[in-house]
Design an enzyme around this catalytic site. Structure first.
Site, PDB file in Angstrom:
ATOM      1  CD  GLN A 143      -2.468   1.582   2.520  1.00  0.00           C
ATOM      2  OE1 GLN A 143      -1.884   1.261   3.549  1.00  0.00           O
ATOM      3  NE2 GLN A 143      -3.554   2.326   2.534  1.00  0.00           N
TER       4      GLN A 143
ATOM      5  NE  ARG B 181       2.383  -8.653  -3.024  1.00  0.00           N
ATOM      6  CZ  ARG B 181       1.655  -7.544  -2.977  1.00  0.00           C
ATOM      7  NH1 ARG B 181       0.876  -7.203  -3.969  1.00  0.00           N
ATOM      8  NH2 ARG B 181       1.692  -6.755  -1.917  1.00  0.00           N
TER       9      ARG B 181
ATOM     10  CG  ASP C  81      12.077 -13.932   0.696  1.00  0.00           C
ATOM     11  OD1 ASP C  81      11.729 -13.147   1.606  1.00  0.00           O
ATOM     12  OD2 ASP C  81      12.150 -15.170   0.843  1.00  0.00           O
TER      13      ASP C  81
ATOM     14  CE1 TYR D 220       3.213  -3.791  11.531  1.00  0.00           C
ATOM     15  CE2 TYR D 220       1.680  -2.524  12.866  1.00  0.00           C
ATOM     16  CZ  TYR D 220       2.531  -2.616  11.784  1.00  0.00           C
ATOM     17  OH  TYR D 220       2.687  -1.534  10.957  1.00  0.00           O
TER      18      TYR D 220
ATOM     19  CE  LYS E  66       6.451  -2.234  11.533  1.00  0.00           C
ATOM     20  NZ  LYS E  66       7.401  -2.037  10.441  1.00  0.00           N
TER      21      LYS E  66
HETATM   22  C1  AKB Z   1      -2.136  -1.681  10.974  1.00  0.00           C
HETATM   23  O1  AKB Z   1      -3.336  -1.429  11.133  1.00  0.00           O
HETATM   24  O2  AKB Z   1      -1.605  -2.733  11.344  1.00  0.00           O
HETATM   25  C2  AKB Z   1      -1.264  -0.615  10.346  1.00  0.00           C
HETATM   26  C3  AKB Z   1      -0.583   0.263  11.348  1.00  0.00           C
HETATM   27  C4  AKB Z   1      -1.367   1.219  12.149  1.00  0.00           C
HETATM   28  O3  AKB Z   1       0.606   0.208  11.484  1.00  0.00           O
HETATM   29  N1  AKB Z   1      -2.036   0.180   9.445  1.00  0.00           N
END
Ligand code: AKB
Length: 314
Positions: free
Chosen positions: A13, A37, A53, A143, A147
């Site tokens: 995106q 890809r 990759d 996630y 980060k």
């Molecule tokens: C997500 O929703 O995981 C991402 C972000 C806020 O980092 N858009």
């Protein structure tokens, strides 16, 4: 001579629009797009493309040498929702790709890196409103943990090995060109598509879930502006803010253009992720250190999203 820039994750995106913007500024041949890809024809036809990759250091290194790359934008990542489903894969992709690029910079193969962080570094114990640059960071998502760890590694390489690595904590990013995938803030893109095609949307977050968001133009500007600054003043990863709204508020804004649009709310596992994140961001450090300023508010963004999507096949 212009720097040669490699974008890893150029078909995602943010990566796809970043690639096109960088090609407009620095010329197509200086910007090497890469992904696991192929991307859309606009991206594939406007400059060089390589398959990479992001977890494979040899592939990254080979492309860096082949094109004499100076700067890497590492945009490949697994986002919050998808990462909860695939914790180990997410950790591997999000961390190993970063290590590869940091180590290549440490070895002198490249001179500058952009790596995206996220509002996901914050967690339930963080102050929710106007979340400051420096505050409690106890993320509760796979996630977010990747980060936060990534930010600390960037800081470590910057301090100990003089690596020039820069980052912003992106909020949810909204764009009409490329769909996001696997994020918690994705609803704010899907809602526009569904409003136009079906005039209804079932939202996976509750109606009052307020989250920080930003229109793509602003996100690209923040990224390129930060990379253009002569030297980083203070932080490796800056808070950047723009707008914040709830699913109900964005739906009300859409209804101004599409009066018969209907929204319903069926929260799923992503509600817990959204509940752990800030509602709005204090970006005064970015404003002070590199003159960050967003342009789009909810009204401007909605009008542009609806106009552009109406003229595009969605
Ligand atoms: C997500 O929703 O995981 C991402 C972000 C806020 O980092 N858009």
């Amino acid at each position: 001579m212009s720097d040669k820039i490699l974008i890893i994750g150029a078909c995602g995106q943010i990566g796809s629009e970043l690639t096109m913007s960088l090609r407009e500024i620095y010329g197509g041949t200086n910007i090497i797009a890469s992904d696991i890809r192929k991307g859309v024809s606009e991206l594939m036809d406007s400059g060089p493309f390589e398959f990479i990759d992001a977890t494979n250091k040899d592939q990254i290194e080979a492309v860096i040498h082949k094109h004499n790359i100076d700067v890497v934008y590492l945009m490949a990542a697994m986002l919050s929702g998808a990462a909860e489903m695939n914790p180990e894969k997410a950790w591997d992709l999000n961390m190993s790709s970063l290590f590869h690029v940091l180590n290549l910079a440490k070895a002198g193969a490249i001179k500058k890196i952009f790596w995206p962080s996220s509002i996901a570094v914050f967690g339930n114990s963080t102050p929710k409103k106007r979340t400051p640059q420096q505050t409690i960071t106890e993320p509760s998502t796979v996630y977010g943990i990747s980060k936060l760890a990534g930010e600390r590694w960037c800081e470590y390489y910057r301090t100990n090995f003089d690596v020039d690595v820069r980052s912003v904590r992106y909020p949810g990013i909204i764009s009409w060109k490329t769909m996001p995938g696997g994020g918690t803030t994705d609803y704010a893109v899907e809602i526009y598509h569904k409003a136009i095609t079906e005039k209804r949307y079932e939202c996976f977050l509750s109606e009052h879930s307020r989250l920080p968001m930003m229109f793509m133009e602003d996100a690209i500007k923040a990224t390129i502006d930060l990379m253009d600054v002569e030297e980083l003043k203070e932080y490796v990863a800056y808070n950047i803010g723009a707008i914040d709204f709830t699913p109900k508020e964005i739906a009300d804004e859409i209804k101004k253009s599409i009066p018969d649009f209907e929204i319903s709310f069926v929260p799923d596992f992503r509600q817990k992720i959204a509940d752990s994140w800030p509602q709005s961001i204090d970006d005064s450090e970015a404003k002070k250190d590199w003159n960050w300023q967003h342009t789009y508010d909810l009204e401007d963004m909605t009008s542009e999203m609806i106009t552009k999507l109406r003229n595009k096949d969605v």
